[in-house]
Enzyme design. Structure first.
Site, mmCIF file in Angstrom:
data_model
loop_
_atom_site.group_PDB
_atom_site.id
_atom_site.type_symbol
_atom_site.label_atom_id
_atom_site.label_comp_id
_atom_site.label_asym_id
_atom_site.label_seq_id
_atom_site.Cartn_x
_atom_site.Cartn_y
_atom_site.Cartn_z
ATOM 1 N N ARG A 1 0.905 -1.246 -0.163
ATOM 2 C CA ARG A 1 0.096 0.055 -0.065
ATOM 3 C C ARG A 1 1.032 1.358 0.138
ATOM 4 N NH1 ARG A 1 -5.384 -0.340 0.759
ATOM 5 N NH2 ARG A 1 -6.249 -2.007 1.077
ATOM 6 N N ARG B 1 -3.003 6.700 -0.339
ATOM 7 C CA ARG B 1 -3.336 7.003 1.041
ATOM 8 C C ARG B 1 -2.520 7.890 1.561
ATOM 9 N NH1 ARG B 1 -5.816 2.066 3.098
ATOM 10 N NH2 ARG B 1 -4.131 1.043 3.645
ATOM 11 N N ASP C 1 -6.984 -3.069 -7.407
ATOM 12 C CA ASP C 1 -7.452 -3.362 -6.029
ATOM 13 C C ASP C 1 -7.816 -4.618 -6.273
ATOM 14 O OD1 ASP C 1 -8.334 -2.294 -3.399
ATOM 15 O OD2 ASP C 1 -9.907 -3.490 -4.165
ATOM 16 N N TYR D 1 -15.205 -10.970 0.524
ATOM 17 C CA TYR D 1 -16.007 -9.771 0.093
ATOM 18 C C TYR D 1 -17.029 -10.209 -0.560
ATOM 19 C CZ TYR D 1 -11.831 -7.288 2.098
ATOM 20 O OH TYR D 1 -10.937 -6.675 2.858
HETATM 21 O O1 1CP Z 1 -0.156 0.825 -3.300
HETATM 22 C C1 1CP Z 1 -0.599 -0.299 -3.196
HETATM 23 O O2 1CP Z 1 -0.410 -1.267 -2.788
HETATM 24 C C2 1CP Z 1 -1.081 -0.652 -4.534
HETATM 25 C C3 1CP Z 1 -2.668 -0.620 -4.655
HETATM 26 C C4 1CP Z 1 -3.506 -1.487 -3.882
HETATM 27 C C5 1CP Z 1 -3.545 -2.590 -3.181
HETATM 28 C C6 1CP Z 1 -2.176 -3.753 -3.428
HETATM 29 C C7 1CP Z 1 -4.850 -1.024 -3.365
HETATM 30 C C8 1CP Z 1 -5.255 0.259 -3.646
HETATM 31 N N1 1CP Z 1 -5.651 -2.170 -2.879
HETATM 32 C C9 1CP Z 1 -4.571 -3.153 -2.721
HETATM 33 C C10 1CP Z 1 -4.884 -4.246 -1.986
HETATM 34 C C11 1CP Z 1 -6.233 -4.501 -1.568
HETATM 35 N N2 1CP Z 1 -7.594 -4.081 -1.519
HETATM 36 C C12 1CP Z 1 -6.268 -5.454 -0.384
HETATM 37 C C13 1CP Z 1 -5.299 -6.459 0.321
HETATM 38 C C14 1CP Z 1 -4.061 -5.840 0.930
HETATM 39 C C15 1CP Z 1 -4.516 -5.504 2.381
HETATM 40 O O3 1CP Z 1 -5.228 -6.107 3.203
HETATM 41 O O4 1CP Z 1 -4.591 -4.287 2.746
HETATM 42 C C16 1CP Z 1 -7.701 -5.435 0.240
HETATM 43 C C17 1CP Z 1 -8.069 -6.165 1.404
HETATM 44 C C18 1CP Z 1 -8.260 -4.480 -0.465
HETATM 45 C C19 1CP Z 1 -9.762 -4.151 -0.488
HETATM 46 C C20 1CP Z 1 -9.777 -2.748 0.097
HETATM 47 N N3 1CP Z 1 -9.546 -1.799 -0.970
HETATM 48 C C21 1CP Z 1 -9.943 -2.131 1.145
HETATM 49 C C22 1CP Z 1 -10.111 -2.848 2.592
HETATM 50 C C23 1CP Z 1 -11.500 -2.893 2.843
HETATM 51 C C24 1CP Z 1 -11.510 -3.693 4.163
HETATM 52 O O5 1CP Z 1 -12.100 -4.724 4.357
HETATM 53 O O6 1CP Z 1 -11.377 -2.945 5.317
HETATM 54 C C25 1CP Z 1 -10.165 -0.824 0.952
HETATM 55 C C26 1CP Z 1 -10.278 0.250 1.745
HETATM 56 C C27 1CP Z 1 -9.781 -0.342 -0.396
HETATM 57 C C28 1CP Z 1 -9.847 0.740 -1.336
HETATM 58 C C29 1CP Z 1 -8.479 1.082 -1.776
HETATM 59 N N4 1CP Z 1 -7.572 0.137 -2.517
HETATM 60 C C30 1CP Z 1 -6.476 0.981 -2.905
HETATM 61 C C31 1CP Z 1 -6.390 2.217 -2.259
HETATM 62 C C32 1CP Z 1 -5.441 3.103 -2.572
HETATM 63 C C33 1CP Z 1 -7.824 2.381 -1.640
HETATM 64 C C34 1CP Z 1 -8.470 3.519 -0.961
HETATM 65 C C35 1CP Z 1 -9.339 4.002 -1.873
HETATM 66 C C36 1CP Z 1 -9.204 5.607 -2.091
HETATM 67 O O7 1CP Z 1 -8.170 6.205 -2.521
HETATM 68 O O8 1CP Z 1 -10.184 6.264 -1.852
#
Ligand code: 1CP
Length: 350
Positions: free
Chosen positions: A35, A39, A85, A160
């Site tokens: 991540r 963020r 994602d 999910y």
């Molecule tokens: O920087 C990076 O790592 C590249 C981009 C990336 C990756 C690898 C994003 C962007 N998401 C992910 C993987 C991801 N997405 C995972 C696996 C890693 C982890 O456990 O953190 C999971 C569970 C998700 C699902 C997801 N997407 C969530 C979590 C939901 C929960 O259960 O709490 C969320 C909040 C997102 C949104 C998301 N994905 C990525 C970003 C930058 C964001 C935030 C969205 C935004 O900017 O509004």
């Protein structure tokens, strides 16, 4: 340059990150952070305001490539991870996916397994924008820095799809016992879609792949074997059967001591460790795989001397074997950027 020069090129012209994944022990480990894009970066939040919603952002190669590269400009990371994602696959298989502002992902009703199975081939086509992002990033990134493609692992993505949101996963875990055939069928569809999606990413220029199994915790040993280790092994085999030799990192977060069975059975070259992984378990794993991890994101956010001490400790305990420096989970959004830069400097000297 003569062809023989290419053939004789010393292995150390390979990106540091790929050398570590090839099980080499290096003078210092490569570093990247899960991540790392998005963020915590103000330039990301600025970019984000241009997108209609998060899913469209992921499907916009120009914006997604920019988000992938932003942390690479700020920090001396050895690898970039494509901005996308794990929930893009359910969308491509016909389940509605959207993000509620300030809350997180929401998914519509789970389509029938049959209808999703019918859409596996089309799903990869629907994700072609991510391949385009990868092409752009690879063209812009320095050759000594590697580009990682990724997908959610089947069980985590299934949680999910079943729950419709981030949750305690009680419904999904109950399904593992109450309707095992249904869960296995869903996972089989996801394995198939994931193999094709990752193969497409490799074709576009991804040099390593990571499977995010964010919810490997709280599973009994036999269930863990069935819904985590075996599907990962099937994805690895599916890629190898296509002639794809790209190294793969599996990250079974929360696996605890089962991570050893995972490493022995999944067929991956790298294993991501979470914040609880002991020094000893990591050292045992290093005999057969490259390990990655496992700085606590909360400590990264907190900073201070305790952070420096823990970085040194990780380098000391695992740096003598094949090791990739990383977090034990993703960067927390309000992490001070100076803390990230400080750790990257401590590891790389840059
Ligand atoms: O920087 C990076 O790592 C590249 C981009 C990336 C990756 C690898 C994003 C962007 N998401 C992910 C993987 C991801 N997405 C995972 C696996 C890693 C982890 O456990 O953190 C999971 C569970 C998700 C699902 C997801 N997407 C969530 C979590 C939901 C929960 O259960 O709490 C969320 C909040 C997102 C949104 C998301 N994905 C990525 C970003 C930058 C964001 C935030 C969205 C935004 O900017 O509004």
């Amino acid at each position: 340059m003569a062809l023989s020069d290419t053939l004789d090129a010393p292995a150390d012209t390979q990106p540091r990150f790929l050398r570590a994944l090839a099980h080499e022990t290096l003078d210092r480990p490569p570093i990247w952070f899960m991540r790392q894009a998005g963020r915590s970066l103000p330039e990301y939040r600025q970019l984000r305001t241009r997108a209609q919603d998060f899913i469209s952002f992921c499907h916009d190669p120009e914006m997604a490539a920019e988000a992938t590269l932003q942390p690479m400009r700020r920090f001396p990371f050895d690898a970039a991870i494509v901005f996308a994602d794990i929930l893009l696959i359910p969308g491509a298989l016909g389940q509605r996916v959207w993000f509620e502002a300030g809350e997180g992902p929401r998914l519509g009703e789970l389509p029938s397994i049959e209808s999703m199975a019918d859409q596996v081939e089309a799903s990869t086509e629907r994700l072609s924008a991510i391949g385009e992002t990868i092409k752009r990033v690879r063209a812009a990134l320095e050759p000594e820095r590697a580009l990682i493609g990724f997908a959610g692992a089947p069980w985590t993505v299934a949680t999910y799809m079943i729950e419709g949101r981030g949750s305690d996963r009680v419904r999904a875990r109950t399904m593992a016992f109450a309707e095992p055939e249904k869960l296995d069928a869903l996972i089989a569809v996801l394995v198939d879609a994931t193999v094709r999606y990752l193969a497409m990413q490799v074709k576009a220029g991804a040099q390593a792949l990571q499977l995010f199994e964010s919810w490997a915790e709280l599973l009994p040993e036999d269930v863990f074997e069935r819904i985590v280790t075996r599907p990962h092994a099937a994805i690895v085999k599916g890629l190898r059967d296509l002639g794809i030799e790209t190294p793969i990192i599996g990250f079974p977060r929360g696996a605890g001591s089962l991570v050893e069975e995972y490493a022995a059975g999944a067929g991956v070259q790298g294993v991501g460790l979470d914040v609880q992984a002991s020094a000893a378990i990591g050292r045992r794993l290093q005999k057969s795989v490259t390990i990655q991890g496992a700085l606590d994101p909360l400590l990264l956010r907190a900073g201070g001397e305790a952070l420096d001490r823990r970085v040194d400790q990780l380098l000391e305990q695992w740096g003598g074997g094949p090791y990739i420096f990383n977090l034990g989970h993703g960067v927390i959004p309000d992490t001070p950027i100076e803390h990230i830069a400080r750790v990257a400097h401590r590891v790389t000297g840059r």
